[in-house]
Motif scaffolding. Structure first.
Motif, mmCIF file in Angstrom:
data_model
loop_
_atom_site.group_PDB
_atom_site.id
_atom_site.type_symbol
_atom_site.label_atom_id
_atom_site.label_comp_id
_atom_site.label_asym_id
_atom_site.label_seq_id
_atom_site.Cartn_x
_atom_site.Cartn_y
_atom_site.Cartn_z
ATOM 1 N N ILE A 145 0.818 -1.223 0.000
ATOM 2 C CA ILE A 145 0.000 0.000 0.000
ATOM 3 C C ILE A 145 0.851 1.272 0.000
ATOM 4 O O ILE A 145 0.338 2.362 -0.193
ATOM 5 C CB ILE A 145 -1.040 0.082 1.163
ATOM 6 C CG1 ILE A 145 -0.377 -0.122 2.512
ATOM 7 C CG2 ILE A 145 -2.201 -0.853 0.949
ATOM 8 C CD1 ILE A 145 -1.288 0.293 3.670
ATOM 9 N N LYS A 146 2.159 1.107 0.221
ATOM 10 C CA LYS A 146 3.050 2.265 0.130
ATOM 11 C C LYS A 146 2.944 2.920 -1.242
ATOM 12 O O LYS A 146 3.105 4.129 -1.381
ATOM 13 C CB LYS A 146 4.507 1.849 0.389
ATOM 14 C CG LYS A 146 4.820 1.789 1.864
ATOM 15 C CD LYS A 146 6.279 1.546 2.161
ATOM 16 C CE LYS A 146 6.484 1.596 3.676
ATOM 17 N NZ LYS A 146 7.727 1.002 4.115
ATOM 18 N N ASN A 147 2.665 2.079 -2.257
ATOM 19 C CA ASN A 147 2.576 2.586 -3.639
ATOM 20 C C ASN A 147 1.399 3.529 -3.884
ATOM 21 O O ASN A 147 1.346 4.202 -4.903
ATOM 22 C CB ASN A 147 2.494 1.412 -4.621
ATOM 23 C CG ASN A 147 3.734 0.547 -4.545
ATOM 24 O OD1 ASN A 147 4.823 1.040 -4.253
ATOM 25 N ND2 ASN A 147 3.568 -0.741 -4.782
ATOM 26 N N LEU A 148 0.442 3.545 -2.958
ATOM 27 C CA LEU A 148 -0.699 4.446 -3.120
ATOM 28 C C LEU A 148 -0.299 5.890 -2.834
ATOM 29 O O LEU A 148 -1.026 6.822 -3.187
ATOM 30 C CB LEU A 148 -1.849 4.050 -2.183
ATOM 31 C CG LEU A 148 -2.509 2.682 -2.386
ATOM 32 C CD1 LEU A 148 -3.554 2.426 -1.304
ATOM 33 C CD2 LEU A 148 -3.169 2.592 -3.759
ATOM 34 N N GLY A 149 0.858 6.060 -2.183
ATOM 35 C CA GLY A 149 1.350 7.410 -1.881
ATOM 36 C C GLY A 149 0.538 8.139 -0.828
ATOM 37 O O GLY A 149 0.460 9.362 -0.840
ATOM 38 N N ILE A 150 -0.061 7.394 0.093
ATOM 39 C CA ILE A 150 -0.896 8.032 1.114
ATOM 40 C C ILE A 150 -0.328 7.881 2.524
ATOM 41 O O ILE A 150 -0.894 8.360 3.483
ATOM 42 C CB ILE A 150 -2.343 7.475 1.090
ATOM 43 C CG1 ILE A 150 -2.333 5.946 1.214
ATOM 44 C CG2 ILE A 150 -3.059 7.911 -0.186
ATOM 45 C CD1 ILE A 150 -3.705 5.345 1.411
ATOM 46 N N LEU A 151 0.796 7.164 2.650
ATOM 47 C CA LEU A 151 1.371 6.945 3.982
ATOM 48 C C LEU A 151 2.329 8.070 4.343
ATOM 49 O O LEU A 151 3.123 8.502 3.529
ATOM 50 C CB LEU A 151 2.121 5.603 4.033
ATOM 51 C CG LEU A 151 1.367 4.352 3.608
ATOM 52 C CD1 LEU A 151 2.211 3.125 3.871
ATOM 53 C CD2 LEU A 151 0.044 4.230 4.336
ATOM 54 N N GLU A 152 2.199 8.525 5.591
ATOM 55 C CA GLU A 152 3.101 9.582 6.047
ATOM 56 C C GLU A 152 3.749 9.187 7.346
ATOM 57 O O GLU A 152 3.117 8.559 8.180
ATOM 58 C CB GLU A 152 2.333 10.890 6.244
ATOM 59 C CG GLU A 152 2.521 11.803 5.065
ATOM 60 C CD GLU A 152 1.735 13.098 5.177
ATOM 61 O OE1 GLU A 152 1.329 13.471 6.280
ATOM 62 O OE2 GLU A 152 1.518 13.700 4.120
#
Lengths: 152, 101
Positions: B94-101
């Motif tokens: 899910i890192k690829n979704l670009g929503i993790l901070e």
């Protein structure tokens, strides 16, 4: 040396396929394996794998009924843990496909990663299934034995 | 254990605590989706700081909220994922979704 593979304890747990029992199953298994003095990381790995296996029984095997989930857990002198999660549900037609990461028949809220997690978080995973008879998931993990005598 | 929703200046912050599994995720999903439909926030923050355990139902929960937000043109971020969940998060991609901070 044969003594090292001695089964030192065993438990059986049967419960209904209600989603409230997912946390019950995780907590019970972690309490049982605590006898081997696992690390927090080892407990987390096993809890996650159990949670996936039990969730599969609830959302797939018994998706349109409430059935019984059977867990058997054995712990061995050398730190090996064997966990069997069995159901008498609908079974899996194509196990290879079911085990593929991201494959799911569970809809958009399911990630399709259950088996991938069980495989990655445990040392060994074996799945056997018969359509309309049920599925058995066998998982094995060896935890590093520390000095037990110091626990006394 | 539960979900706390805060709404401030069109930003919805959902603080999740305790264990996320298939059982608890259903409740969290319902509460947050009801709120989104009612208040139509511009931005959603999912705060995972107090999550003590999660299995792939937590991943499904994040993916589901991401899709909902995306379809409504809402920005979504997931913050404070605890170290102990990193292995699962990494495996999920899910890192690829670009929503993790």
């Amino acid at each position: 040396m044969k003594q090292e593979n001695l089964c030192i304890n065993e438990m059986n747990l049967n419960f209904l396929s209600k989603s409230a029992n997912e946390s019950f199953a995780r907590a019970t298994i972690s309490a049982f394996i605590a006898q081997l003095d696992p690390t927090i990381d080892e407990i987390t790995d096993i809890k996650t794998a159990i949670s996936e296996a039990v969730t599969n029984c609830i959302t797939h095997a018994y998706k349109s009924e409430i059935g019984t989930i059977y867990i058997n857990c054995k712990i061995f002198e050398n730190g090996k843990i064997l966990i069997k999660v069995r159901d008498k549900g609908i079974g899996i037609k194509d196990i290879a496909q079911a085990m593929e990461p991201l494959f799911t028949t569970g809809g958009s809220e399911r990630a399709g990663l259950g088996f991938a997690v069980m495989k990655s978080f445990m040392d060994k995973l074996r799945v056997s299934s018969k359509v309309n008879k049920g599925t058995t998931v066998l998982m094995e993990k060896s935890i590093i034995r520390r000095n037990i005598t110091s626990v006394k | 254990m539960g979900i706390k929703l805060e709404f401030l200046e069109n930003k919805l912050t959902a603080r999740i605590s305790g264990e996320i599994d298939h059982h608890s995720a259903a409740d969290f999903r319902q509460q947050i989706d009801n709120f989104i439909n009612k208040k139509k926030p511009e931005k959603i923050i999912l705060d995972f700081n107090e999550v003590s355990f999660m299995d792939t139902s937590g991943i499904g929960f994040i993916m589901g909220r991401f899709k909902t937000a995306y379809n409504l043109g809402i920005k979504l971020k997931v913050i404070n994922i605890p170290k102990k969940l990193e292995r699962l998060v990494k495996l999920s991609g899910i890192k690829n979704l670009g929503i993790l901070e």
